[in-house]
Scaffold this motif. Structure first.
Motif, PDB file in Angstrom:
ATOM      1  N   CYS A  16       3.916   2.107   7.496  1.00 60.01           N
ATOM      2  CA  CYS A  16       4.845   1.423   6.601  1.00 60.01           C
ATOM      3  C   CYS A  16       6.004   0.853   7.408  1.00 60.01           C
ATOM      4  O   CYS A  16       6.290   1.304   8.519  1.00 60.01           O
ATOM      5  CB  CYS A  16       5.366   2.412   5.555  1.00 60.01           C
ATOM      6  N   SER A  17       6.708  -0.116   6.824  1.00 53.11           N
ATOM      7  CA  SER A  17       7.855  -0.707   7.506  1.00 53.11           C
ATOM      8  C   SER A  17       9.014   0.279   7.627  1.00 53.11           C
ATOM      9  O   SER A  17       9.887   0.108   8.471  1.00 53.11           O
ATOM     10  CB  SER A  17       8.317  -1.967   6.776  1.00 53.11           C
ATOM     11  N   CYS A  18       9.023   1.346   6.805  1.00 55.01           N
ATOM     12  CA  CYS A  18      10.077   2.358   6.889  1.00 55.01           C
ATOM     13  C   CYS A  18       9.828   3.340   8.026  1.00 55.01           C
ATOM     14  O   CYS A  18      10.681   4.150   8.346  1.00 55.01           O
ATOM     15  CB  CYS A  18      10.205   3.114   5.569  1.00 55.01           C
ATOM     16  N   GLU A  36       4.412  -2.854   3.524  1.00 60.57           N
ATOM     17  CA  GLU A  36       5.860  -2.980   3.385  1.00 60.57           C
ATOM     18  C   GLU A  36       6.479  -1.774   2.702  1.00 60.57           C
ATOM     19  O   GLU A  36       7.599  -1.388   3.014  1.00 60.57           O
ATOM     20  CB  GLU A  36       6.199  -4.247   2.607  1.00 60.57           C
ATOM     21  N   THR A  37       5.795  -1.210   1.712  1.00 60.09           N
ATOM     22  CA  THR A  37       6.322  -0.039   1.014  1.00 60.09           C
ATOM     23  C   THR A  37       5.244   1.027   0.905  1.00 60.09           C
ATOM     24  O   THR A  37       4.063   0.726   0.867  1.00 60.09           O
ATOM     25  CB  THR A  37       6.805  -0.388  -0.406  1.00 60.09           C
ATOM     26  N   CYS A  38       5.686   2.267   0.861  1.00 57.28           N
ATOM     27  CA  CYS A  38       4.765   3.393   0.720  1.00 57.28           C
ATOM     28  C   CYS A  38       5.383   4.395  -0.254  1.00 57.28           C
ATOM     29  O   CYS A  38       6.450   4.146  -0.818  1.00 57.28           O
ATOM     30  CB  CYS A  38       4.493   4.036   2.071  1.00 57.28           C
ATOM     31  N   ASN A  39       4.766   5.532  -0.415  1.00 53.12           N
ATOM     32  CA  ASN A  39       5.285   6.520  -1.340  1.00 53.12           C
ATOM     33  C   ASN A  39       6.588   7.148  -0.856  1.00 53.12           C
ATOM     34  O   ASN A  39       7.322   7.728  -1.632  1.00 53.12           O
ATOM     35  CB  ASN A  39       4.251   7.607  -1.598  1.00 53.12           C
ATOM     36  N   CYS A  41       9.128   5.355   0.527  1.00 55.64           N
ATOM     37  CA  CYS A  41      10.258   4.432   0.391  1.00 55.64           C
ATOM     38  C   CYS A  41      10.216   3.602  -0.894  1.00 55.64           C
ATOM     39  O   CYS A  41      11.174   2.899  -1.191  1.00 55.64           O
ATOM     40  CB  CYS A  41      10.336   3.505   1.598  1.00 55.64           C
ATOM     41  N   HIS A  42       9.156   3.674  -1.674  1.00 54.20           N
ATOM     42  CA  HIS A  42       9.071   2.880  -2.902  1.00 54.20           C
ATOM     43  C   HIS A  42       9.982   3.471  -3.967  1.00 54.20           C
ATOM     44  O   HIS A  42       9.990   4.684  -4.186  1.00 54.20           O
ATOM     45  CB  HIS A  42       7.622   2.844  -3.403  1.00 54.20           C
ATOM     46  N   PRO A  43      10.780   2.647  -4.664  1.00 56.11           N
ATOM     47  CA  PRO A  43      11.721   3.150  -5.664  1.00 56.11           C
ATOM     48  C   PRO A  43      11.066   3.942  -6.792  1.00 56.11           C
ATOM     49  O   PRO A  43      11.671   4.853  -7.333  1.00 56.11           O
ATOM     50  CB  PRO A  43      12.384   1.889  -6.223  1.00 56.11           C
ATOM     51  N   THR A  46      10.659   7.451  -5.179  1.00 60.52           N
ATOM     52  CA  THR A  46      11.879   8.085  -4.680  1.00 60.52           C
ATOM     53  C   THR A  46      12.935   8.248  -5.754  1.00 60.52           C
ATOM     54  O   THR A  46      13.841   9.050  -5.599  1.00 60.52           O
ATOM     55  CB  THR A  46      12.496   7.259  -3.531  1.00 60.52           C
ATOM     56  N   ARG A  50      16.574  -0.255  -6.510  1.00 62.76           N
ATOM     57  CA  ARG A  50      17.085  -1.355  -5.689  1.00 62.76           C
ATOM     58  C   ARG A  50      17.149  -2.590  -6.567  1.00 62.76           C
ATOM     59  O   ARG A  50      16.199  -2.933  -7.244  1.00 62.76           O
ATOM     60  CB  ARG A  50      16.167  -1.651  -4.518  1.00 62.76           C
TER      61      ARG A  50
END
Length: 78
Positions: A16-18, A36-39, A41-43, A46, A50
């Motif tokens: 992931c990008s994070c 780009e997003t995963c579990n 960092c995805h709102p 979490t 955003r």
């Protein structure tokens, strides 16, 4: 099942990008997938919200309804 027509199902490293990475199985070639997003960092997962402000839409909305909120606050304060 016919033989020789199915794609290879192999271990794949997902990054992931994070910075979070994990291993799964996939038919993607190359053995790695970048997302780009995963579990982590995805709102949705979490609980953090955003607000993406495209073209000032959020600011315009907040400005438009600020007067309504002020009126409601004055009315509740009476």
């Amino acid at each position: 099942m016919k033989t020789g027509i199915h794609p290879q199902y192999q271990a794949t490293e997902v990054t992931c990008s994070c910075g979070n990475s994990f291993t799964t199985r996939s038919t993607a070639s190359g053995g790695s997938i970048h997302v780009e997003t995963c579990n982590a960092c995805h709102p949705f997962y979490t609980g953090k919200q955003r607000i993406l402000d495209t073209g000032g839409r959020v600011a315009k909305f907040q400005q438009k309804y600020a007067k309504v909120r002020e009126a409601q606050a004055k009315k509740a304060g009476k």
